[in-house]
Write a protein that holds these residues in place. Structure first.
Motif, PDB file in Angstrom:
ATOM      1  N   GLN A   1       0.824  -1.202   0.000  1.00 10.08           N
ATOM      2  CA  GLN A   1       0.000   0.000   0.000  1.00 10.08           C
ATOM      3  C   GLN A   1       0.860   1.255   0.000  1.00 10.08           C
ATOM      4  O   GLN A   1       0.541   2.252  -0.667  1.00 10.08           O
TER       5      GLN A   1
ATOM      6  N   GLN B   1      -0.933  -2.824  -7.452  1.00  5.84           N
ATOM      7  CA  GLN B   1      -2.289  -2.405  -7.100  1.00  5.84           C
ATOM      8  C   GLN B   1      -3.114  -3.578  -6.580  1.00  5.84           C
ATOM      9  O   GLN B   1      -3.807  -3.462  -5.557  1.00  5.84           O
TER      10      GLN B   1
ATOM     11  N   ALA C   1      -1.868  -4.596  -3.115  1.00  8.15           N
ATOM     12  CA  ALA C   1      -2.218  -3.638  -2.065  1.00  8.15           C
ATOM     13  C   ALA C   1      -3.676  -3.766  -1.642  1.00  8.15           C
ATOM     14  O   ALA C   1      -4.034  -3.381  -0.524  1.00  8.15           O
ATOM     15  N   SER C   2      -4.532  -4.325  -2.518  1.00  2.00           N
ATOM     16  CA  SER C   2      -5.954  -4.461  -2.186  1.00  2.00           C
ATOM     17  C   SER C   2      -6.309  -5.881  -1.754  1.00  2.00           C
ATOM     18  O   SER C   2      -7.489  -6.223  -1.643  1.00  2.00           O
TER      19      SER C   2
END
Length: 595
Positions: A264, A325, A328-329
């Motif tokens: 993140q 991305q 990070a999710s």
């Protein structure tokens, strides 16, 4: 007085009969809808995606039905659909380990990054007319701030019986919302296990096809080895560690606890030092390829993916930005119990630790399958897919230069995965149309032949033609010859079924009949000249449709007007029974009066 008594008795009996009939009809018509929709709450209603405002996301959540039932035992359902269209079918995506529906689909306008269809299969297929869904499992609702010990205590009971039960609830909801009776189940990585286990139980009632994107489960029953793996012992041995922390797996790992937060941070600060926690260098401290210290944390992540064959970053097949991305999710925790149970199932011929021994039923699955295998990871790790299923419609596509993540997020995802899958979906989706188009005009007493064509879905097809919402008795061929005596306007359509019960309905054709010079005054009711005589046996039928049984959403075209329902048989029986009882009472009363 006697007359009033008889009248009151008959009235009461008829009312009772009507009540019984109503109860019977409600109980017969509503249970499946209630079961599929029970407990779901709409939390996001048709929110547009950041870069695709014509694609909207809706989200439902509910408390999962199967125990345990702590505050964290929730599941979610995400839907991505294009507005203002009739969808082509329903696709249900299953994320891999640590994944979720939010990770695969969500990208509201306030997001700090933008999803593009070139690296996202959900967006690609929704943009082309498919209704796309995905599930948030229970682990998604564990707070990322929760420590591993706390998470382990909650996740200890999340085995495959729980996961498959949760998925069944989500699939049923997706079927209700979309209106499709069968869906395509698409699975990434460990989602392949979920897809195969689900298919072994529910393929016949729920599935149109299976798509495995480098799925970690094969399609054959595993050969038993020792019949000794003990789930109970495994759970006891790992108490306190039953929640795996992203992206760690059992065994040695270069990742430190809490490194999810480093991903993140890398989105916000891609040039941050290769450290986690701050001030602690990540290992190794030297890039083995350049023999230099890491330029930043982004370079360290790139090497980890490349060296493990998870993503061919240096070969140009991996998309570094999208990988970060997605990472990070990710969910922070994953139930270790699932891996313990999978190991036991693979080790036992008849696994005693599972309520349902999934791979024992693989050879019964009879739906089309499309599988993708990455050449750098999938083939060396799991080998080629081997068809141990009942279906003969089985295809594997090998991607030689792909790492594991590249099959979901890679640079060439659209060309090599999303588009071939889209074409496969079209070839396995039943579609129907009337070849004469959307409107035709003829003169009264003239005839016209209408033709319905179907494609996709297994043959043979069956046909039923409708006029103004009512089935035309006996018209069950691909062609129909019709003629009207009088002027008027009619809607004609055809419902087509394939051999596995999927239904597609053509768009209604507006047939305008204009008066001829000698046309008599139109009668109130007009009937096609080709209507069968009363000597023919009518074929009872209902209007099958791929549109929702509930009120259509703004993304769907209205369904043709359904036929007027027949007088309920149960009501008729109840009334007749009431009258019979009343007659008996009248006779008895008259007999007593005579005496």
């Amino acid at each position: 007085m006697m007359h009033k008594t008889i009248t009151s008795t008959i009235t009461v009996l008829i009312i009772i009969g009507l009540a019984i009939s109503a109860i019977l009809n409600v109980s017969m018509l509503t249970p499946s809808v209630k079961a599929a929709d029970s407990g779901w709450t709409l939390v996001t209603d048709s929110k547009p995606l950041k870069a695709y405002t014509n694609l909207t996301e809706s989200i439902w959540q509910k408390n999962a039905t199967m125990a345990p039932n702590s505050p964290y035992d929730k599941i979610g359902l995400h839907r991505l659909v294009k507005t203002g269209i009739q969808t082509k079918g329903a696709v249900f995506l299953l994320a891999g380990i640590y994944g979720s529906g939010e990770q695969l689909i969500s990208n509201p306008p306030q997001s700090n990054y933008t999803i593009d269809e070139s690296s996202n299969t959900a967006v690609y297929w929704a943009n082309r007319g498919f209704d796309v869904y995905s599930i948030d499992y229970r682990a998604h609702f564990l707070p990322s701030t929760m420590n591993a010990t706390q998470a382990s205590a909650i996740a200890a009971n999340w085995g495959w019986d729980v996961y498959i039960s949760d998925l069944k609830e989500a699939v049923d909801k997706a079927k209700t919302v979309s209106g499709y009776t069968k869906i395509f189940l698409t699975a990434m990585s460990l989602g392949g296990n979920v897809a195969m286990y689900y298919a072994s139980e529910y393929w016949k009632q729920d599935l149109r096809g299976i798509i495995l994107l480098d799925g970690s489960e094969n399609t054959i029953k595993f050969t038993p080895t020792t019949n000794t793996v003990n789930v109970t012992s495994g759970l006891i041995a790992n108490v306190g560690g039953l929640a795996l922390e992203y992206p760690r797996t059992p065994g040695p790992s270069p990742y430190s606890p809490g490194i999810l937060f480093a991903y993140q941070n890398a989105i916000q600060n891609p040039g941050a030092p290769a450290e986690w926690p701050a001030g602690t260098p990540l290992q190794p401290t030297i890039n083995p390829i350049t023999n230099q210290t890491w330029t930043n944390i982004t370079e360290w992540f790139a090497y980890q993916w490349y060296s493990s064959h998870y993503s061919n970053i240096y070969g140009g097949y991996g998309n570094l930005t999208v990988n970060i991305q997605r990472s990070a999710s990710a969910d922070r925790y994953f139930p270790f119990r699932l891996l313990i149970e999978t190991t036991a199932m693979h080790d036992w011929n008849n696994c005693p630790f599972l309520t349902y021994d999934f791979d024992d039923h693989y050879n019964e699955i009879n739906v089309p399958v499309l599988g993708f295998r990455s050449g750098l990871y999938g083939i060396p790790t799991w080998g080629n897919f081997t068809n141990g299923l009942a279906t003969s419609d089985f295809t594997q596509i090998t991607l030689p230069n792909y790492g594991h993540l590249d099959v979901f997020t890679g640079t060439y995802l659209a060309k090599d995965v999303s588009e071939p899958t889209y074409q496969w979906l079209l070839n396995h989706t039943l579609t129907a149309l009337i070849t004469q188009g959307n409107s035709v005009t003829i003169a009264a007493r003239n005839s016209i032949t209408l033709s319905a064509n179907a494609s996709g879905g297994p043959t043979p097809y069956t046909y039923q033609w409708y006029q103004d919402g009512t089935a035309i008795v006996g018209q069950i061929s691909p062609q129909i010859n019709v003629a009207w005596t009088y002027a008027g306007t009619h809607n004609v359509f055809c419902a087509i079924n394939d051999s596995i019960g999927m239904t597609a309905t053509t768009s209604p054709l507006t047939l305008t009949v204009v008066a001829a010079a000698t046309t008599p005054t139109p009668l109130p009711t007009q009937t096609p000249l080709n209507t069968p005589t009363t000597t023919q046996t009518p074929t009872p039928t209902t209007i099958p449709t791929t549109t929702p049984t509930a009120t259509p959403t703004p993304t769907q075209n209205p369904t043709p007007t359904p036929p007027v329902p027949e007088f309920p048989r149960s009501l008729l029986i109840a009334v007749l029974a009431a009258l019979a009882i009343a007659r008996v009472l009248v006779i008895k009363i008259k007999t007593r009066k005579t005496k």
